[in-house]
Design a protein around this motif. Structure first.
Motif, PDB file in Angstrom:
ATOM      1  N   UNK A  88      80.518   2.130 -80.603  1.00 28.60           N
ATOM      2  CA  UNK A  88      81.109   1.780 -79.311  1.00 28.60           C
ATOM      3  C   UNK A  88      80.048   2.290 -78.101  1.00 28.60           C
ATOM      4  N   UNK A  89      79.992   3.382 -78.229  1.00 30.89           N
ATOM      5  CA  UNK A  89      79.190   4.188 -77.250  1.00 30.89           C
ATOM      6  C   UNK A  89      77.861   3.225 -77.263  1.00 30.89           C
ATOM      7  N   UNK A  90      77.252   3.189 -78.328  1.00 27.61           N
ATOM      8  CA  UNK A  90      75.730   2.414 -78.536  1.00 27.61           C
ATOM      9  C   UNK A  90      75.876   0.970 -77.729  1.00 27.61           C
ATOM     10  N   UNK A  91      76.864   0.377 -78.140  1.00 25.65           N
ATOM     11  CA  UNK A  91      77.045  -0.832 -77.563  1.00 25.65           C
ATOM     12  C   UNK A  91      77.167  -0.951 -76.085  1.00 25.65           C
TER      13      UNK A  91
ATOM     14  N   UNK B 273      76.908   4.815 -88.795  1.00 23.38           N
ATOM     15  CA  UNK B 273      78.030   5.330 -89.372  1.00 23.38           C
ATOM     16  C   UNK B 273      79.360   4.584 -89.178  1.00 23.38           C
ATOM     17  N   UNK B 274      79.244   3.452 -88.213  1.00 26.37           N
ATOM     18  CA  UNK B 274      80.352   2.739 -88.140  1.00 26.37           C
ATOM     19  C   UNK B 274      81.011   3.074 -86.514  1.00 26.37           C
ATOM     20  N   UNK B 275      80.640   3.982 -85.783  1.00 21.74           N
ATOM     21  CA  UNK B 275      81.159   4.397 -84.506  1.00 21.74           C
ATOM     22  C   UNK B 275      80.104   3.822 -83.510  1.00 21.74           C
TER      23      UNK B 275
ATOM     24  N   UNK C  56      69.724   8.271-100.265  1.00 21.78           N
ATOM     25  CA  UNK C  56      69.354   7.779 -98.802  1.00 21.78           C
ATOM     26  C   UNK C  56      70.434   7.958 -97.779  1.00 21.78           C
ATOM     27  N   UNK C  57      71.707   7.890 -98.383  1.00 13.40           N
ATOM     28  CA  UNK C  57      72.659   8.037 -97.526  1.00 13.40           C
ATOM     29  C   UNK C  57      72.864   9.562 -96.637  1.00 13.40           C
ATOM     30  N   UNK C  58      72.084  10.287 -97.175  1.00 10.26           N
ATOM     31  CA  UNK C  58      71.947  11.418 -96.176  1.00 10.26           C
ATOM     32  C   UNK C  58      70.968  11.722 -95.208  1.00 10.26           C
ATOM     33  N   UNK C  59      69.963  10.518 -95.141  1.00  5.92           N
ATOM     34  CA  UNK C  59      69.292  10.709 -94.169  1.00  5.92           C
ATOM     35  C   UNK C  59      69.702  10.720 -92.595  1.00  5.92           C
ATOM     36  N   UNK C  60      70.696   9.481 -92.434  1.00  6.24           N
ATOM     37  CA  UNK C  60      71.341   9.548 -91.209  1.00  6.24           C
ATOM     38  C   UNK C  60      71.748  10.899 -90.687  1.00  6.24           C
ATOM     39  N   UNK C  61      72.874  11.325 -91.625  1.00 11.74           N
ATOM     40  CA  UNK C  61      73.400  12.677 -90.978  1.00 11.74           C
ATOM     41  C   UNK C  61      72.347  13.945 -90.815  1.00 11.74           C
TER      42      UNK C  61
ATOM     43  N   UNK D 195      71.710  10.600 -81.939  1.00  8.34           N
ATOM     44  CA  UNK D 195      73.005  10.852 -82.239  1.00  8.34           C
ATOM     45  C   UNK D 195      73.679   9.451 -82.162  1.00  8.34           C
ATOM     46  N   UNK D 196      73.379   8.716 -80.875  1.00 10.41           N
ATOM     47  CA  UNK D 196      73.990   7.629 -80.934  1.00 10.41           C
ATOM     48  C   UNK D 196      73.736   6.379 -81.836  1.00 10.41           C
ATOM     49  N   UNK D 197      72.473   6.410 -82.104  1.00  6.22           N
ATOM     50  CA  UNK D 197      72.113   5.320 -83.076  1.00  6.22           C
ATOM     51  C   UNK D 197      72.764   5.853 -84.593  1.00  6.22           C
ATOM     52  N   UNK D 198      72.801   7.308 -84.753  1.00  5.63           N
ATOM     53  CA  UNK D 198      73.366   7.330 -86.063  1.00  5.63           C
ATOM     54  C   UNK D 198      74.970   7.004 -86.238  1.00  5.63           C
TER      55      UNK D 198
END
Length: 323
Positions: free
Chosen positions: A257-260, A253-255, A90-95, A246-249
């Protein structure tokens, strides 16, 4: 007698469970389908170009074959792959979603770049070198099904991510329902769009009433504008959906800042307007997501055309030579 009543009671209970499951599947399919709206719009906007230049009597058969290929893509290949990923990796779904987002951003940005700086690709040039209409039709259908595979993969992955965790068979049934509903909706709409000018021409010539004939002439004159509008909506949808993915992904993944930051800007814009706060916040979010998608797609153009494209051409060229 009591045994028969008990059996009927059990059957009724099973029927209730089945009905609840069907309701769950339908509800999950509707929710998941709504999440794929942007990609679906683009799919509907892209497909009509594959029947351009063909005789009118070949348009619907071509669309029908592409639709069958789309169903095969979704149900035979993508559905089992999506379920297997969800179960075992399941961890491959986001990438993978983000990879699909990159594709959408590239496609949308490339369309804008092509409009601003027109250039003819080798594939387009090759189309004009094909003299046999039947061969050209086969090439167009094959190309459409390949493009559909990528868009369908994105649709199925987005839908899977939107489905609440449940039994495997419910997830499978929901994905299958989403795939069939979207395919029927998209290609049904495409069939109607490409035949609308023929319908309008028939109305303009054969209708009994002047108002109906005028409506027919309006359809004939309006179809080029509708196709232009659909193409632009499709491009905007690609950039918006791709940027959003891309922003949600990145946030997952822990990045984040842009989405917030985008969320805060959209929330502030909605509060500043006061009325229609939610609609304004959504519009601002979609606009910024689209701008981000455009910027990312423009960065990907040289990477795809100068690096990935030649490598892929060599691989496919060698495969064709071996075949």
């Amino acid at each position: 007698m009591s045994g028969l009543l008990a059996l009927l009671d059990d059957v009724a209970a099973l029927a209730k469970v089945a009905a609840a499951s069907i309701d769950d599947i339908a509800g999950a399919a509707a929710k998941a389908g709504s999440k794929t709206a942007g990609v679906v719009i683009d799919d509907a906007a892209v497909t009509p170009k594959y029947v351009e230049g063909f005789a009118a009597d070949r348009e619907l058969p071509i669309i029908g074959r592409i639709a069958l290929g789309s169903i095969r893509n979704k149900l035979m290949f993508l559905l089992p792959a999506a379920l297997a990923l969800n179960a075992f990796l399941p961890q491959a779904i986001t990438p993978l979603l983000m990879l699909g987002g990159c594709y959408l951003c590239f496609e949308g940005a490339e369309k804008i770049y092509h409009a601003l700086a027109p250039h003819q690709t080798a594939e387009v040039a090759a189309d004009y070198d094909i003299k046999d209409p039947a061969h050209l039709e086969e090439e167009k259908i094959a190309g459409a099904i390949k493009t559909d595979f990528i868009l369908s993969a994105e649709i199925m992955t987005i839908a899977l991510a939107a489905i609440p965790e449940s039994a495997l068979w419910i997830e499978a049934a929901t994905l299958a329902l989403v795939g069939v509903m979207i395919t029927v909706g998209v290609y049904g709409a495409v069939a109607l769009i490409v035949k609308m000018d023929d319908i309008g021409l028939y109305m303009a010539r054969k209708a009994r009433f002047s108002l109906t004939r005028a409506l027919g002439r309006g359809l004939v004159l309006g179809m080029p504008k509708l196709m232009w509008l659909l193409a632009n909506i499709g491009t905007a949808a690609m950039l918006w959906v791709g940027g959003s993915i891309l922003l949600h992904g990145a946030e997952v993944l822990g990045f984040g800042a842009a989405a917030h930051l985008i969320h805060e800007l959209a929330l502030g814009a909605g509060q500043a307007v006061g009325q229609a706060e939610a609609a304004v916040a959504w519009a601002v979010t979609a606009f910024i997501d689209g701008i981000f998608g455009l910027g990312w797609g423009l960065l990907l153009i040289p990477v795809v055309t100068k690096v990935i494209g030649p490598i892929w051409a060599k691989i496919t060229g060698k495969a064709k030579a071996a075949h």
